[in-house]
Motif scaffolding. Structure first.
Motif, PDB file in Angstrom:
ATOM      1  N   SER A   1      77.358  39.635  72.017  1.00 31.67           N
ATOM      2  CA  SER A   1      76.783  38.981  70.837  1.00 31.67           C
ATOM      3  C   SER A   1      77.901  38.600  69.874  1.00 31.67           C
ATOM      4  O   SER A   1      79.012  39.140  69.946  1.00 31.67           O
ATOM      5  CB  SER A   1      75.803  39.919  70.145  1.00 31.67           C
TER       6      SER A   1
ATOM      7  N   SER B   1      77.572  31.076  78.693  1.00 29.08           N
ATOM      8  CA  SER B   1      77.054  32.139  77.849  1.00 29.08           C
ATOM      9  C   SER B   1      75.578  32.370  78.141  1.00 29.08           C
ATOM     10  O   SER B   1      74.935  31.599  78.869  1.00 29.08           O
ATOM     11  CB  SER B   1      77.248  31.767  76.370  1.00 29.08           C
TER      12      SER B   1
ATOM     13  N   ARG C   1      73.499  32.025  75.856  1.00 28.21           N
ATOM     14  CA  ARG C   1      72.836  31.098  74.939  1.00 28.21           C
ATOM     15  C   ARG C   1      72.208  29.934  75.699  1.00 28.21           C
ATOM     16  O   ARG C   1      72.825  29.366  76.609  1.00 28.21           O
ATOM     17  CB  ARG C   1      73.838  30.570  73.911  1.00 28.21           C
TER      18      ARG C   1
ATOM     19  N   SER D   1      74.187  27.877  80.854  1.00 28.30           N
ATOM     20  CA  SER D   1      73.359  28.934  80.288  1.00 28.30           C
ATOM     21  C   SER D   1      72.912  29.883  81.387  1.00 28.30           C
ATOM     22  O   SER D   1      72.237  29.486  82.333  1.00 28.30           O
ATOM     23  CB  SER D   1      72.136  28.326  79.585  1.00 28.30           C
TER      24      SER D   1
ATOM     25  N   LYS E   1      70.610  34.764  67.925  1.00 29.75           N
ATOM     26  CA  LYS E   1      69.856  33.798  68.714  1.00 29.75           C
ATOM     27  C   LYS E   1      70.095  34.010  70.204  1.00 29.75           C
ATOM     28  O   LYS E   1      71.237  34.082  70.658  1.00 29.75           O
ATOM     29  CB  LYS E   1      70.277  32.381  68.308  1.00 29.75           C
ATOM     30  N   ASP E   2      69.010  34.133  70.965  1.00 29.39           N
ATOM     31  CA  ASP E   2      69.026  34.242  72.425  1.00 29.39           C
ATOM     32  C   ASP E   2      69.656  35.524  72.950  1.00 29.39           C
ATOM     33  O   ASP E   2      69.733  35.702  74.176  1.00 29.39           O
ATOM     34  CB  ASP E   2      69.741  33.048  73.075  1.00 29.39           C
ATOM     35  N   TYR E   3      70.116  36.412  72.073  1.00 29.73           N
ATOM     36  CA  TYR E   3      70.750  37.640  72.556  1.00 29.73           C
ATOM     37  C   TYR E   3      69.656  38.632  72.950  1.00 29.73           C
ATOM     38  O   TYR E   3      69.264  39.504  72.184  1.00 29.73           O
ATOM     39  CB  TYR E   3      71.677  38.230  71.501  1.00 29.73           C
TER      40      TYR E   3
END
Length: 354
Positions: free
Chosen positions: A121, A140, A142, A148, A233-235
């Motif tokens: 993160s 990532s 993300r 992604s 976000k998205d973690y």
């Protein structure tokens, strides 16, 4: 009349020459024209990805792309003799030296792309100076990264069947190794402990748990604390997907509910933000504990999907190769820090699962 015969003779000769030309260029019985198949097509040659820094110094088999992920024409290598020949150099952020002295130092070949890989993160990612304008591709968790690769995903099941969770002898469990008093998740845990017993495991509580013990513990619990160490976000890490896979209902602390719903159905987990207080959350857990039918609703998704977790870091390298096969354009990541360390949500509507 003579003129017409000469004209017809001309067309016969032209037709004959055409047939002879085709015969020279093609072969039977397939009539496959050799001129249509160059001996070496650069767009279809294998893609070479050089693993420059083993992520966390963890090695993995380099011939797994085809057998495990059905990704072909990929050559993964850690041999730095391929530095000038590689189509891409995969570099793990956590292993980059502060002065960048352990990165490739020679001139970069014009065709080569550098891939920035990071699955920590932003709160746990050191901002090493000088990375802007250095990389070409981002890899990532993300969803807005060039490549992604989330920590897990739900995959459509081949057959539809009801799921019955295994027998449970614990209500709430938590396995934690990264113990930090200042983490907000510790505040949630301590508050929840006031109302319901939480069975806690991990390095700083009882002892390190093995992989098999990890699976057995989660499977024996009705609810599992899938608490992230930071909110971004998205973690959304394996803490969620492992609980789902092993038959526990995840209680999540992380990004907003709508972010989770981009990855899994909204009725497959409990979000701490759904309740005005931790006491209200505990009350809901006891309700589900005594109302089996309500509890089983959290497993309706199992009729349609099963869980796939990402094989880090081997799968990530294979996905990088797959991306390069389909994306030949050149780009430079000018604002890497600004993009990755951006704390704004920027989320779309939840995906539809049913």
């Amino acid at each position: 009349m003579l003129r017409w015969r000469l004209w017809r003779l001309f067309w016969y000769v032209a037709l004959l020459l055409s047939v002879l030309l085709i015969a020279m260029l093609c072969y039977t019985p397939s009539f496959h024209c050799l001129t249509q198949e160059p001996l070496e097509n650069p767009r279809h040659r294998p893609v070479v990805v050089l693993i420059w820094l083993w992520p966390f110094n963890k090695t993995f088999e380099l011939d797994l792309c085809s057998s495990l992920f059905n990704i072909h024409d990929c050559i993964l290598t850690a041999d730095r003799d391929f530095t000038d020949k590689a189509d891409a150099v995969l570099i793990h952020h956590r292993d980059i030296a502060w002065d960048k002295s352990n990165l490739p130092q020679g001139p970069r070949p014009p065709h080569q792309k550098w891939i920035w890989m990071n699955f920590e993160s932003p709160s746990n990612t050191v901002q090493i100076p000088g990375l802007d304008n250095l990389f070409n591709v981002s890899l990532s968790y993300r969803t807005d990264a060039d490549i992604s690769v989330p920590y897990g995903a739900l995959v459509q099941a081949e057959d539809i069947e009801d799921f019955v969770p295994s027998k449970k002898d614990k209500l709430v469990c938590w396995i934690v190794s990264n113990y930090r008093l200042h983490h907000k998740r510790m505040q949630y845990y301590k508050e929840l402990q006031k109302y319901v017993k939480v069975h806690v495991y991990g390095d700083l509580f009882e002892r390190h748990v093995s992989k098999q013990e990890y699976k057995d513990i989660i499977s024996s619990c009705k609810f599992y604390l899938s608490f992230e160490n930071s909110v971004h976000k998205d973690y959304i890490t394996e803490k969620l997907f492992n609980a789902l896979d092993l038959g526990a209902v995840p209680i999540v602390f992380g990004p907003a509910r709508k972010n989770y719903e981009r990855f899994v159905p909204g009725d497959s987990f409990i979000h701490v933000d759904d309740f005005p207080s931790i006491r209200a959350l505990a009350k809901h857990l006891f309700l589900l504990h005594h109302r089996e039918a309500l509890y089983l609703r959290y497993f309706r998704w199992r009729r349609h999907f099963h869980v796939m977790t990402t094989f880090f870091p081997g799968e990530n390298a294979c996905r990088a190769c797959e991306y390069l096969q389909q994306n030949r354009q050149y780009q430079v990541l000018k604002d890497l820090y600004q993009w990755f360390w951006d704390t704004s949500e920027g989320l779309d509507l939840p995906l539809s699962f049913y």
